[in-house]
Design an enzyme around this catalytic site. Structure first.
Site, short mmCIF file in Angstrom:
data_model
loop_
_atom_site.label_atom_id
_atom_site.label_comp_id
_atom_site.label_asym_id
_atom_site.label_seq_id
_atom_site.Cartn_x
_atom_site.Cartn_y
_atom_site.Cartn_z
N LYS A 66 0.97 -1.24 0.12
CA LYS A 66 0.13 0.05 -0.10
C LYS A 66 0.91 1.23 0.09
CE LYS A 66 -3.82 2.23 0.43
NZ LYS A 66 -3.52 3.11 -0.88
N LYS A 90 5.02 2.54 8.37
CA LYS A 90 3.81 3.34 8.79
C LYS A 90 2.43 2.52 8.85
CE LYS A 90 3.98 6.85 6.14
NZ LYS A 90 3.80 7.81 4.93
N LYS A 102 5.30 1.76 -3.07
CA LYS A 102 5.57 3.30 -3.43
C LYS A 102 5.79 3.22 -4.85
CE LYS A 102 5.24 7.32 -1.44
NZ LYS A 102 4.51 7.50 0.01
N THR A 186 -4.36 13.23 5.84
CA THR A 186 -2.69 13.40 6.35
C THR A 186 -2.53 14.57 7.61
OG1 THR A 186 -2.33 12.36 4.33
CG2 THR A 186 -0.49 13.13 5.79
N ASN A 217 -1.34 19.48 0.09
CA ASN A 217 -2.37 18.96 0.48
C ASN A 217 -2.23 18.72 2.17
OD1 ASN A 217 -3.34 16.27 1.61
ND2 ASN A 217 -4.90 17.09 0.58
N SER A 345 -7.02 5.69 3.98
CA SER A 345 -7.06 5.11 2.62
C SER A 345 -7.52 3.76 3.15
CB SER A 345 -5.65 4.86 2.24
OG SER A 345 -5.32 5.95 1.36
N1 GLU Z 1 1.07 8.78 0.16
C1 GLU Z 1 0.50 8.89 1.29
C2 GLU Z 1 1.91 8.55 2.32
O1 GLU Z 1 2.83 8.67 2.11
C3 GLU Z 1 -0.51 8.07 1.49
C4 GLU Z 1 -0.53 6.71 1.27
C5 GLU Z 1 -1.71 5.66 1.09
O2 GLU Z 1 -2.84 6.43 1.10
O3 GLU Z 1 -1.58 4.58 0.56
O4 GLU Z 1 1.46 7.98 3.40
#
Ligand code: GLU
Length: 412
Positions: A66, A90, A102, A186, A217, A345
């Site tokens: 994810k 995370k 990613k 976030t 954002n 998410s």
């Molecule tokens: N890009 C965001 C992060 O770095 C969200 C990732 C997501 O929602 O999967 O945490």
């Protein structure tokens, strides 16, 4: 040292504190799979341009990979691998049933027309399609990508599979299966983390001041939600510069100004300051919400904030961490503080799987509860192992990953 090696320094400290085997460390230190793709795009001027993109699936130990996809000229395989590693940690800290991944494309999106951007986005999905999916790897927004980009990705993937695929991607618009509360999530998490840290220090939000670096954002929502909580936001910034007002900003008004002018700079009643000045202001909370590697060995000593709540991924280097720890600055690390985005998410994905949607109040309540409990777990680990919060967050993540690896028989 590249960013991937650098990111592993606090992780290695956690490995040491937990007295783990080298082999166990190596499993989690290395991505399971990283794909590099070339994406040809027919440009508006009639030429064909080939872009390079990546998708790294760092871990699927706790669930499908994810993590977001970023569009930036400085994207590299090392950066994507590092960001994927952070996503694994995370998600594990937050207790989500996900691994980490990613993606990224080397491109300056401000130089593309909307049509070119859509073509690039669809081309990227075509190339990574074999490894992604609702139960395999679920992309999301990251730097310079948003609900519109997610919409194109969802459409392209749905065409490829021949079925409606909302659950393969998060951060979508509500009309195609997005979740209420996702856009602000976030920033909301960064604020929740800061409020918990203030509580630890015995400071009331109304007595606190904040400086927020970045007004994308994450930064803009962090700033606005700080205002909602009564925290006085005295400094803001974006790529064009930084602004200061000792009386505090109405961050909703600043946001309106940015929508009109494109920058925080020039906001009426503000004094222009440098980015370096913003980072060293005597505020209660500093929230770096812009880029990696902002607080370093060079400027960490100048930080006067009592708390740092990290909205960006990797804004503080390991050398800076040591300096800040010695100064008694409470750093709430990225893998905890900015986990609000992926947490919501996860809620979006759950709603997609059920085709049943929650109210915004429900989303916010569940996000707050989940993040407060993750915060408490990290504080408890920090006390138990006598380490700072970043190392403690890795300890919490590693504990979950190791438990799952044992049950799955990956390690004995
Ligand atoms: N890009 C965001 C992060 O770095 C969200 C990732 C997501 O929602 O999967 O945490």
């Amino acid at each position: 040292m590249n960013i991937f090696e650098m990111a592993q320094i606090p992780f290695n400290q956690a490995v040491e504190a937990m007295k783990l085997d080298q082999g166990v460390r190596d499993i989690i230190a290395n991505p399971e799979r990283t794909l590099e793709v070339s994406i040809p795009v027919n440009m508006d001027d009639g030429s064909v341009k080939v872009f390079t993109g990546y998708r790294s699936q760092h871990s699927t130990i706790l669930g499908p990979a994810k993590g977001g996809v970023r569009y930036h000229q400085n994207v590299s395989m090392d950066e994507v691998k590092t960001l994927a590693f952070w996503m694994t940690c995370k998600c594990a800290v937050a207790g989500l049933p996900y691994g980490g991944g990613k993606g990224g494309i080397i491109v300056d999106p401000s130089k593309l027309s909307l049509r070119e951007k859509e073509a690039l986005t669809r081309g990227f999905i075509d190339k990574i399609a074999p490894i992604i999916g609702e139960k395999k790897d679920i992309p999301a927004p990251d730097m310079n990508t948003n609900a519109q980009v997610m919409g194109w990705m969802m459409d392209e993937y749905s065409k490829l599979t021949g079925q409606f695929e909302p659950g393969f991607i998060t951060g979508k618009a509500i009309i195609v299966g997005g979740s209420l509360g996702r856009t602000a999530a976030t920033g909301r998490g960064v604020v929740v983390a800061a409020l918990e840290a203030l509580k630890l220090k015995g400071i009331a939000p109304a007595e606190a001041t904040a400086a927020v670096q970045g007004f994308g954002n994450v930064g803009s929502w962090t700033a606005k939600l700080f205002c909602d909580e009564g925290v006085k936001v005295v400094a803001l910034s974006d790529i064009n510069g930084a602004i200061y007002n000792a009386d505090g900003f109405d961050c909703y008004k600043v946001d309106e100004y940015v929508q009109k002018t494109g920058s925080v700079v020039g906001y009426p009643g503000s004094k222009e300051i440098s980015n370096a000045e913003l980072l060293s202001l005597p505020v209660t909370v500093l929230a770096p919400c812009a880029m990696e590697l902002q607080i370093t060995a060079e400027n960490a000593d100048k930080v006067q904030a009592q708390i740092i709540s990290e909205g960006a991924n990797g804004p503080t280097t390991p050398e800076a961490d040591e300096i800040l720890a010695k100064k008694g600055v409470l750093v709430v690390p990225d893998i905890l503080a900015n986990g609000g985005g992926v947490t919501v998410s996860y809620f979006e994905w759950v709603q997609n799987l059920y085709r049943y949607f929650w109210t915004e109040e429900d989303v916010i309540e569940r996000q707050n509860a989940l993040m407060r409990s993750a915060f408490k777990e990290v504080v408890a680990a920090a006390e138990k192992y006598g380490v700072h919060m970043r190392v403690a967050a890795y300890i919490v993540a590693l504990s979950r990953l190791i438990e799952a690896m044992k049950i799955r028989g990956i390690i004995h």
